[in-house]
Design a protein around this motif. Structure first.
Motif, PDB file in Angstrom:
ATOM      1  N   ALA A   1       0.858  -1.189   0.000  1.00 26.98           N
ATOM      2  CA  ALA A   1       0.000   0.000   0.000  1.00 26.98           C
ATOM      3  C   ALA A   1       0.894   1.238   0.000  1.00 26.98           C
ATOM      4  O   ALA A   1       1.854   1.319   0.773  1.00 26.98           O
ATOM      5  CB  ALA A   1      -0.910   0.006   1.218  1.00 26.98           C
ATOM      6  N   VAL A   2       0.581   2.186  -0.841  1.00 26.58           N
ATOM      7  CA  VAL A   2       1.389   3.400  -0.967  1.00 26.58           C
ATOM      8  C   VAL A   2       1.002   4.385   0.132  1.00 26.58           C
ATOM      9  O   VAL A   2      -0.172   4.729   0.277  1.00 26.58           O
ATOM     10  CB  VAL A   2       1.199   4.034  -2.365  1.00 26.58           C
ATOM     11  N   LEU A   3       1.976   4.831   0.895  1.00 28.04           N
ATOM     12  CA  LEU A   3       1.749   5.800   1.959  1.00 28.04           C
ATOM     13  C   LEU A   3       1.836   7.226   1.446  1.00 28.04           C
ATOM     14  O   LEU A   3       1.160   8.115   1.930  1.00 28.04           O
ATOM     15  CB  LEU A   3       2.761   5.595   3.093  1.00 28.04           C
ATOM     16  N   GLU A   4       2.724   7.446   0.469  1.00 27.07           N
ATOM     17  CA  GLU A   4       2.911   8.776  -0.096  1.00 27.07           C
ATOM     18  C   GLU A   4       3.382   8.646  -1.532  1.00 27.07           C
ATOM     19  O   GLU A   4       4.318   7.897  -1.803  1.00 27.07           O
ATOM     20  CB  GLU A   4       3.958   9.542   0.718  1.00 27.07           C
ATOM     21  N   GLU A   5       2.739   9.359  -2.430  1.00 21.71           N
ATOM     22  CA  GLU A   5       3.173   9.389  -3.819  1.00 21.71           C
ATOM     23  C   GLU A   5       4.211  10.501  -3.955  1.00 21.71           C
ATOM     24  O   GLU A   5       3.869  11.663  -3.964  1.00 21.71           O
ATOM     25  CB  GLU A   5       2.001   9.633  -4.756  1.00 21.71           C
ATOM     26  N   VAL A   6       5.452  10.123  -4.051  1.00 22.86           N
ATOM     27  CA  VAL A   6       6.531  11.090  -4.129  1.00 22.86           C
ATOM     28  C   VAL A   6       6.603  11.701  -5.530  1.00 22.86           C
ATOM     29  O   VAL A   6       6.788  12.896  -5.689  1.00 22.86           O
ATOM     30  CB  VAL A   6       7.871  10.425  -3.743  1.00 22.86           C
ATOM     31  N   LYS A   7       6.431  10.861  -6.534  1.00 22.46           N
ATOM     32  CA  LYS A   7       6.420  11.343  -7.920  1.00 22.46           C
ATOM     33  C   LYS A   7       5.484  10.432  -8.709  1.00 22.46           C
ATOM     34  O   LYS A   7       5.582   9.216  -8.625  1.00 22.46           O
ATOM     35  CB  LYS A   7       7.821  11.293  -8.532  1.00 22.46           C
ATOM     36  N   SER A   8       4.617  11.043  -9.460  1.00 26.53           N
ATOM     37  CA  SER A   8       3.705  10.284 -10.312  1.00 26.53           C
ATOM     38  C   SER A   8       3.497  11.071 -11.588  1.00 26.53           C
ATOM     39  O   SER A   8       2.885  12.138 -11.585  1.00 26.53           O
ATOM     40  CB  SER A   8       2.362  10.071  -9.595  1.00 26.53           C
TER      41      SER A   8
END
Length: 156
Positions: free
Chosen positions: A143-150
């Motif tokens: 599960a992704v906690l934070e999208e740093v770059k998308s």
């Protein structure tokens, strides 16, 4: 000669601008690339027809459309045969929560990127969709906690 080598500097600029601002008008695009509107339109049409531009779309806010939870899932198949690969890939294409599915080399067979509302929705997706796909032996979820770059923008 590779495909990218067939592009000149103006083509590359057009592609960069269109990736960043897909709704830019032809007039504005032409001005930014120092082209006439008709020359700009011709180049964009050529880039579309030659497959450099596959389409245009809107980027939606996942939270506003109840898809706030981004997950990645490693999938291990029970057999690695052509028929199992084909059946799994077809099932992945039909699953609306699956945004991306990639066959990979390494310790597992597929990497899935999916978006769901929340962890309860993921539990339903896992039990009702993912583990029901043909050939699935094992999954590992991240599960992704934070999208740093998308970004979907490619450097050209």
């Amino acid at each position: 000669m590779s495909n990218i080598d067939r592009l000149d500097d103006i083509d590359r600029r057009l592609l960069r601008l269109l990736q960043a601002e897909g709704r830019i008008s032809n007039q504005e695009l032409a001005e930014r690339c120092h082209l006439s509107p008709s020359a700009c339109s011709d180049r964009v049409r050529r880039l579309r027809e030659s497959g450099f531009i596959r389409g245009f779309s809107a980027v939606l806010d996942p939270q506003k459309v109840d898809r706030a939870l981004l997950i990645f899932v490693e999938v291990v198949l029970d057999r690695t045969t052509g028929d199992v690969f084909d059946a799994f890939a077809a099932a992945a294409r039909r699953a609306p929560d699956v945004l991306e599915c990639h066959m990979v080399a390494g310790g597992f067979d597929y990497l899935i990127k999916a978006r769901v509302k929340d962890m309860a929705a993921y539990r339903t997706f896992l039990g009702d969709v993912l583990v029901q796909m043909p050939g699935v032996r094992e999954t590992r979820t991240y599960a992704v906690l934070e999208e740093v770059k998308s970004t979907g923008q490619l450097p050209v």
